[in-house]
Design an enzyme around this catalytic site. Structure first.
Site, PDB file in Angstrom:
ATOM      1  N   CYS A 119       0.869  -0.963   0.065  1.00 20.57           N
ATOM      2  CA  CYS A 119       0.039   0.035   0.137  1.00 20.57           C
ATOM      3  C   CYS A 119       0.761   1.257  -0.011  1.00 20.57           C
ATOM      4  O   CYS A 119       2.141   1.133   0.186  1.00 20.57           O
ATOM      5  CB  CYS A 119      -1.099   0.162   1.136  1.00 20.57           C
ATOM      6  SG  CYS A 119      -2.157  -1.454   1.237  1.00 20.57           S
TER       7      CYS A 119
ATOM      8  N   ASN B  59       0.397   1.425   5.779  1.00 24.15           N
ATOM      9  CA  ASN B  59       1.139   0.550   4.907  1.00 24.15           C
ATOM     10  C   ASN B  59       2.006  -0.516   5.659  1.00 24.15           C
ATOM     11  O   ASN B  59       2.914  -0.009   6.520  1.00 24.15           O
ATOM     12  CB  ASN B  59       1.965   1.604   4.094  1.00 24.15           C
ATOM     13  CG  ASN B  59       3.092   0.717   3.149  1.00 24.15           C
ATOM     14  OD1 ASN B  59       4.260   1.015   3.001  1.00 24.15           O
ATOM     15  ND2 ASN B  59       2.691  -0.470   2.900  1.00 24.15           N
ATOM     16  N   GLY B  60       2.008  -1.856   5.422  1.00 26.72           N
ATOM     17  CA  GLY B  60       2.506  -2.716   6.350  1.00 26.72           C
ATOM     18  C   GLY B  60       1.385  -3.811   6.606  1.00 26.72           C
ATOM     19  O   GLY B  60       0.564  -4.002   5.929  1.00 26.72           O
TER      20      GLY B  60
ATOM     21  N   GLY C 163      -0.543   0.203  -5.171  1.00 31.83           N
ATOM     22  CA  GLY C 163      -1.709  -0.482  -4.768  1.00 31.83           C
ATOM     23  C   GLY C 163      -2.749   0.287  -5.726  1.00 31.83           C
ATOM     24  O   GLY C 163      -2.958   1.423  -5.800  1.00 31.83           O
TER      25      GLY C 163
ATOM     26  N   TYR D  17      12.359  -3.932  -6.366  1.00 34.56           N
ATOM     27  CA  TYR D  17      10.979  -3.836  -7.317  1.00 34.56           C
ATOM     28  C   TYR D  17      10.043  -2.985  -6.832  1.00 34.56           C
ATOM     29  O   TYR D  17       9.394  -2.115  -7.701  1.00 34.56           O
ATOM     30  CB  TYR D  17      10.446  -5.296  -7.315  1.00 34.56           C
ATOM     31  CG  TYR D  17       9.040  -5.326  -7.874  1.00 34.56           C
ATOM     32  CD1 TYR D  17       9.070  -4.997  -9.420  1.00 34.56           C
ATOM     33  CD2 TYR D  17       7.714  -5.719  -7.278  1.00 34.56           C
ATOM     34  CE1 TYR D  17       7.832  -5.149 -10.063  1.00 34.56           C
ATOM     35  CE2 TYR D  17       6.679  -5.727  -7.947  1.00 34.56           C
ATOM     36  CZ  TYR D  17       6.616  -5.541  -9.386  1.00 34.56           C
ATOM     37  OH  TYR D  17       5.385  -5.701  -9.965  1.00 34.56           O
TER      38      TYR D  17
ATOM     39  N   ASP E 161      13.366  -8.985 -12.603  1.00 33.50           N
ATOM     40  CA  ASP E 161      13.438  -8.630 -11.011  1.00 33.50           C
ATOM     41  C   ASP E 161      13.484  -9.769 -10.156  1.00 33.50           C
ATOM     42  O   ASP E 161      14.201  -9.851  -9.153  1.00 33.50           O
ATOM     43  CB  ASP E 161      12.850  -7.371 -10.437  1.00 33.50           C
ATOM     44  CG  ASP E 161      11.250  -7.689 -10.704  1.00 33.50           C
ATOM     45  OD1 ASP E 161      10.891  -8.268  -9.936  1.00 33.50           O
ATOM     46  OD2 ASP E 161      10.712  -7.460 -11.814  1.00 33.50           O
TER      47      ASP E 161
END
Length: 485
Positions: free
Chosen positions: A16, A117-118, A42, A257, A361
């Site tokens: 996110c 985010n996480g 996201g 990435y 990648d």
């Protein structure tokens, strides 16, 4: 039926992105611009919550930022000089509007909105405990656990209740919270997920990546430090350190990435790191070939580095269409097979009769590599040598990245030689973990105390994985415990 594009299916999805604005006219419009720059993190949904000094306003929607937040009536409905925003790819919880962030609740202290985010690795256990105590959840997102922990804390001030909540959670989080008292910004003690701070005139801007600052014309100040909690209010900015200091373990895959190449992550240019990754790959696994070709777009910087180090010409042997959405109609097997060329197509005139080095990648399930290789083979390549700009992805991520279960990770089930035969290339090689650390400017990976979270490659998880331990069969628990550094 509508399905996700096959090339997107075989990538680790980008968790996110979060964005915050304090003290700017048209804060929600600035937040919308910032979310545009973070869209790669996201694509499922987006949301913005604003505070006008009297009340909170929220708009959340499924889909991209464009189309949902580029309308004047939407922005006018989000007044105020303070706003936080979020773009989502679900790593926990169903894909539904009730899980779209920012999440908002009315607490005893007033309104509280949070963008996260996480991933909280003990969210299920905490949720069970909270429900037993009477909490009623409105979403299936792990983020809502934070709201309930704050709401049920016995501490007096909102700040102390918030810190009390954070001390009960495990895992990774970069949080931007909005209250009537001010904005609270924090990063987990290990700094697994990124978060930066900038200035736009007299305003403060926070974002998952520096590209979020760039797009709104803000100047970069610094990264929010691991374990740091920042409060922004009418009284100014205050920094707190509520956690005992630990050695940071930022996510290494941000450099491989996730982050945009034009971002600065923890002081390092992502583009420069990826070029150095390609150079290290060329040193470790050279091959006699005619062309170096990236799998666009994520393989491009590493391919440039590989070409410069090896002296083999860099060429765009695969052309990507940027006008294909994440979904497309697949009415039958024949069209489904042809659909792989909607997003990528081999440059036949360049490739035919050539020995090519394909740079990507990562390899996740292997389905993308198989299709790409076949496409390049059909275009007349004489030899195909694949080089991967990261170590084999053998372990799942529990820190906010949508990773397939381990049984679906190709590198967890096959040796490199078996993977080579499976994707039908003449040779296959991955960057070593030591080479990845060298590209990041480290002399070596410190085995006892790794400098990054590299669990997806090594299985060395930096935190407890309480929910996974609860779910794991008994014979897997000891293996899991050994992987927790």
């Amino acid at each position: 039926m509508l399905t996700t594009h096959p090339f997107d299916d075989d990538k680790l999805h980008e968790e996110c992105g979060v964005f915050g604005v304090w003290g700017a006219d048209a804060a929600s419009a600035i937040a919308a611009l910032g979310l545009h720059a973070l869209q790669h993190r996201g694509q499922e949904a987006a949301g913005i919550t604003s505070w006008d000094g009297h009340q909170f306003h929220t708009h959340r929607a499924m889909g991209h930022v464009a189309g949902n937040f580029d309308r004047d009536d939407i922005i006018r409905g989000l007044p105020g000089k303070v706003a936080i925003g979020h773009v989502r790819y679900s790593t926990t919880g169903e894909t539904a509007l009730r899980n779209v962030q920012p999440l908002f609740a009315e607490l005893s202290s007033g309104g509280f909105a949070v963008a996260h985010n996480g991933n909280i690795s003990n969210a299920m256990k905490l949720r069970r405990d909270l429900v037993r105590r009477g909490s009623i959840f409105q979403s299936t997102s792990d983020t809502e656990t934070i709201i309930h922990l704050v709401a049920t804390s016995s501490y007096r001030t909102l700040l102390d209740r918030f810190i009390d909540a954070l001390k009960q959670i495990e895992g990774a989080y970069s949080l931007i919270c909005l209250t009537s008292e001010g904005m609270i910004v924090c990063r987990d003690p290990l700094g697994i997920r990124p978060l930066v701070m900038g200035r736009l005139g007299d305003s403060y801007i926070f974002a998952s990546e520096t590209v979020g600052l760039d797009v709104v014309g803000a100047s970069y100040i610094r990264s929010v430090e691991p374990g740091e909690l920042i409060i922004v209010s009418d009284k100014g900015l205050r920094s707190h350190r509520p956690f005992a200091p630990v050695r940071p373990r930022p996510c290494i895959f941000e450099h491989v990435y996730f982050s945009r190449p034009d971002s600065i992550v923890d002081g390092s240019s992502v583009y420069s790191v990826r070029k150095r990754i390609g150079a290290e790959l060329a040193i470790e696994d050279p091959i006699d070939a005619d062309l170096v070709i990236p799998v666009p777009d994520s393989g491009t910087p590493a391919a440039i580095g590989y070409a410069q180090q090896s002296g083999i010409p860099f060429e765009l042997g695969i052309i990507r269409s940027h006008y294909v959405g994440r979904t497309f109609i697949q009415p039958g097997d024949q069209v489904r097979h042809l659909g792989v060329k909607l997003k990528h197509n081999a440059n036949r005139a360049l490739i035919q009769g050539k020995r090519v080095v394909l740079i990507d990648d990562s390899i996740v399930r292997g389905t993308t590599s198989l299709k790409i290789v076949q496409m390049v083979r059909d275009a007349g390549a004489e030899e195909i040598h694949m080089r991967i700009a990261s170590p084999p992805t053998r372990h799942s991520c529990y820190y906010g990245v949508d990773t397939p279960e381990r049984a679906k990770l190709l590198a967890a089930q096959m040796s490199v030689a078996e993977m080579r035969d499976y994707i039908k290339v003449d040779s296959l090689a991955f960057l070593s973990i030591e080479g990845l650390y060298r590209a990041l400017g480290e002399d070596a990976r410190e085995e006892a105390h790794p400098q990054y979270c590299d669990a997806c490659f090594t299985g060395s998880y930096p935190t407890h994985l309480t929910d996974q331990e609860d779910l794991a069969p008994a014979d897997q628990l000891s293996m899991l415990a050994e992987r927790i550094a």
